[in-house]
Design a protein around this motif. Structure first.
Motif, PDB file in Angstrom:
ATOM      1  N   LEU B  78       0.838  -1.195   0.000  1.00 25.98           N
ATOM      2  CA  LEU B  78       0.000   0.000   0.000  1.00 25.98           C
ATOM      3  C   LEU B  78       0.868   1.238   0.000  1.00 25.98           C
ATOM      4  O   LEU B  78       0.604   2.213  -0.701  1.00 25.98           O
ATOM      5  CB  LEU B  78      -0.911   0.027   1.233  1.00 25.98           C
ATOM      6  CG  LEU B  78      -1.586   1.384   1.423  1.00 25.98           C
ATOM      7  CD1 LEU B  78      -2.621   1.622   0.342  1.00 25.98           C
ATOM      8  CD2 LEU B  78      -2.207   1.490   2.784  1.00 25.98           C
ATOM      9  N   HIS B  79       1.908   1.194   0.799  1.00 24.36           N
ATOM     10  CA  HIS B  79       2.716   2.399   0.987  1.00 24.36           C
ATOM     11  C   HIS B  79       3.593   2.701  -0.207  1.00 24.36           C
ATOM     12  O   HIS B  79       3.724   3.849  -0.623  1.00 24.36           O
ATOM     13  CB  HIS B  79       3.583   2.249   2.240  1.00 24.36           C
ATOM     14  CG  HIS B  79       4.531   3.378   2.384  1.00 24.36           C
ATOM     15  ND1 HIS B  79       4.110   4.641   2.729  1.00 24.36           N
ATOM     16  CD2 HIS B  79       5.854   3.471   2.177  1.00 24.36           C
ATOM     17  CE1 HIS B  79       5.142   5.447   2.745  1.00 24.36           C
ATOM     18  NE2 HIS B  79       6.220   4.768   2.409  1.00 24.36           N
ATOM     19  N   SER B  80       4.210   1.677  -0.752  1.00 24.37           N
ATOM     20  CA  SER B  80       5.210   1.905  -1.787  1.00 24.37           C
ATOM     21  C   SER B  80       4.644   1.604  -3.167  1.00 24.37           C
ATOM     22  O   SER B  80       4.266   0.475  -3.470  1.00 24.37           O
ATOM     23  CB  SER B  80       6.428   1.011  -1.520  1.00 24.37           C
ATOM     24  OG  SER B  80       7.246   0.954  -2.672  1.00 24.37           O
ATOM     25  N   PHE B  81       4.614   2.624  -4.003  1.00 22.81           N
ATOM     26  CA  PHE B  81       4.101   2.471  -5.365  1.00 22.81           C
ATOM     27  C   PHE B  81       4.865   1.379  -6.112  1.00 22.81           C
ATOM     28  O   PHE B  81       4.265   0.521  -6.767  1.00 22.81           O
ATOM     29  CB  PHE B  81       4.242   3.810  -6.094  1.00 22.81           C
ATOM     30  CG  PHE B  81       3.687   3.821  -7.485  1.00 22.81           C
ATOM     31  CD1 PHE B  81       2.315   3.904  -7.696  1.00 22.81           C
ATOM     32  CD2 PHE B  81       4.528   3.761  -8.578  1.00 22.81           C
ATOM     33  CE1 PHE B  81       1.797   3.918  -8.976  1.00 22.81           C
ATOM     34  CE2 PHE B  81       4.020   3.772  -9.866  1.00 22.81           C
ATOM     35  CZ  PHE B  81       2.654   3.846 -10.066  1.00 22.81           C
ATOM     36  N   ALA B  82       6.184   1.375  -5.950  1.00 17.57           N
ATOM     37  CA  ALA B  82       7.010   0.409  -6.687  1.00 17.57           C
ATOM     38  C   ALA B  82       6.730  -1.017  -6.210  1.00 17.57           C
ATOM     39  O   ALA B  82       6.588  -1.936  -7.022  1.00 17.57           O
ATOM     40  CB  ALA B  82       8.487   0.742  -6.504  1.00 17.57           C
ATOM     41  N   GLN B  83       6.633  -1.207  -4.893  1.00 17.54           N
ATOM     42  CA  GLN B  83       6.406  -2.558  -4.379  1.00 17.54           C
ATOM     43  C   GLN B  83       5.016  -3.052  -4.761  1.00 17.54           C
ATOM     44  O   GLN B  83       4.821  -4.231  -5.036  1.00 17.54           O
ATOM     45  CB  GLN B  83       6.594  -2.583  -2.858  1.00 17.54           C
ATOM     46  CG  GLN B  83       8.059  -2.508  -2.477  1.00 17.54           C
ATOM     47  CD  GLN B  83       8.271  -2.662  -0.988  1.00 17.54           C
ATOM     48  OE1 GLN B  83       8.750  -1.766  -0.337  1.00 17.54           O
ATOM     49  NE2 GLN B  83       7.908  -3.803  -0.430  1.00 17.54           N
ATOM     50  N   TRP B  84       4.062  -2.121  -4.766  1.00 20.25           N
ATOM     51  CA  TRP B  84       2.720  -2.505  -5.190  1.00 20.25           C
ATOM     52  C   TRP B  84       2.730  -2.922  -6.654  1.00 20.25           C
ATOM     53  O   TRP B  84       2.203  -3.969  -7.016  1.00 20.25           O
ATOM     54  CB  TRP B  84       1.742  -1.341  -4.987  1.00 20.25           C
ATOM     55  CG  TRP B  84       0.464  -1.531  -5.732  1.00 20.25           C
ATOM     56  CD1 TRP B  84      -0.502  -2.445  -5.463  1.00 20.25           C
ATOM     57  CD2 TRP B  84       0.050  -0.826  -6.905  1.00 20.25           C
ATOM     58  NE1 TRP B  84      -1.510  -2.354  -6.393  1.00 20.25           N
ATOM     59  CE2 TRP B  84      -1.197  -1.360  -7.282  1.00 20.25           C
ATOM     60  CE3 TRP B  84       0.600   0.213  -7.661  1.00 20.25           C
ATOM     61  CZ2 TRP B  84      -1.898  -0.900  -8.395  1.00 20.25           C
ATOM     62  CZ3 TRP B  84      -0.108   0.671  -8.761  1.00 20.25           C
ATOM     63  CH2 TRP B  84      -1.337   0.116  -9.126  1.00 20.25           C
TER      64      TRP B  84
END
Lengths: 245, 245
Positions: B78-84
């Motif tokens: 949720l927090h990290s655009f890249a990880q999502w």
DNA sequence: GAGTGGTCTAGACCACGTG
DNA sequence: ACGTGGTCTAGACCACTCT
């Protein structure tokens, strides 16, 4: 009231009252257990409630930290426009604009766990907040609840409450998809905004206590009228971001 | 891995695999306890995980019910655009368009728990998903983390990951406000949409493990690119609807 | 009334964080 | 090394649902 609920309430009140300002540490489990004369497990259960609400953060080995001090709202206040409005001190209004039956589409059938083509009831409602139109609801009800919905007063303030009183239906679980869309011609006319202006859209499916889907709905809020708020953490999280569909 | 996490994982896999279809009942606690050779408390802890994820519904006296079968995502996603993006099989890109320091506004000071007027670092980033621009991030960083942010590569893919590797910073808690707004001139130019077209806005404040606010941000998604999804119930809920502000 | 989940206790041991 | 929260056990009793 359960013991852990009482303890959770006391702690929540203390946080809201400012006894434990944001960023400070909460008392230890041992201290809380002796203060409330309860077993450690009970205290842990109480603190878990506050962690789930996002008011308190917790890490193994370190004292718990106060993260926030706003009371979070209940499922009922999320699900029912009228109950939410009341809880924040506003007056809800509503009016049924259209109500008719038709065969379900395939995607509706999946969401309501019925056979495709089975008849459903479609209701369009305009909801007001303190007299201002803020929300267009297009709700699809499963056939088994349709008769009760059709008997409701078209100007009924709280559908949720009326359905409970009429047939004992309790809404218990919800799934919600939130995105932004441009107002269509009908949306614009009803909400008093220009065509193409931004609306906050909430598509939801609601399920009864027994796990039976009751309704799915496409709700569109006028921009600026409503904001959704979520607290989450590495340990407690119910929000998901999804690719557009 | 903790015992209850293992049991929760087994049950989640079984649900996702279809061994327990939506609407059916889960085995009783006693049965699960003997199957996994664990105490009842441990089984309850495992099931509580699934309830919090919205996969399972529970009522006193009745067998537990399967509500859903989608894996919910983690805080990091949720927090990290890249990880999502990675978790849903897409490629994230990013570019810093502007980065400068200025005194904080009163509202920023409150959200970051600093003194009003204390210097902050403002960074504007354009984020892409598979090459398409989908998100404008306007992030305000507290002074104490600003030097580490300024050292990052402007085309850095995952800010969250880089900050962890550089200074060991771990984001742990977040608060999110979600609404819809019209695209301003800059938004429209960057995202390739018309001025006034709908954007999904997410205003967030993120806090470190220790409860210290790190950043607050105003993120605007192009309509249709992203949807937020929430599951909630009468017993577990982290979503709140708020009046417009 | 039998079955099932919800609450509570008491104690043990482990993992992590801080000084 | 110590304090603190995290995990696990075993057993008791209660509240609710279902048939």
């Amino acid at each position: 009231m359960a013991r852990y609920e009482h303890i959770a309430g006391e702690l929540r009140d203390a946080i809201i009252r400012g006894d434990h300002p944001i960023g400070t540490q909460l008392p230890t489990e041992a201290e809380l257990a002796s203060r409330f004369n309860a077993a450690r497990g009970t205290v842990r259960q109480a603190v878990a409630v506050l962690v789930a609400e996002g008011l308190v953060g917790t890490r193994q080995g370190a004292r718990r930290i106060v993260l926030g001090s706003e009371r979070s709202q209940s499922f009922a206040e999320l699900h029912s426009f009228a109950q939410w409005a009341r809880s924040v001190g506003h007056q809800a209004g509503g009016l049924v604009l259209d109500s008719h039956r038709r065969p379900s589409t395939p995607s509706e059938a999946v969401r309501l766990a019925i056979t495709p083509g089975e008849e459903v009831l479609v209701v369009v409602r305009l909801r007001r907040l303190d007299g201002e139109p803020v929300l267009v609801e297009r709700t699809v009800y499963a056939n088994w609840i349709a008769p009760a919905v059709e008997k409701l007063d078209p100007a009924c303030e709280s559908v949720t409450q009326e359905l409970y009183e009429a047939v004992g239906l309790v809404f218990a679980y919800g799934e919600h998809l939130i995105d932004a869309v441009a107002a269509g011609a009908e949306d614009a006319r009803l909400l008093g905004v220009r065509r193409g202006s931004p609306l906050l859209r909430q598509r939801r499916t609601t399920t009864s206590q027994e796990g039976r889907p009751v309704e799915c709905s496409d709700d569109r809020y006028r921009a600026g009228s409503v904001t959704f708020s979520i607290r989450n953490s590495t340990t407690a999280n119910s929000l998901v971001r999804r690719a557009g569909d």
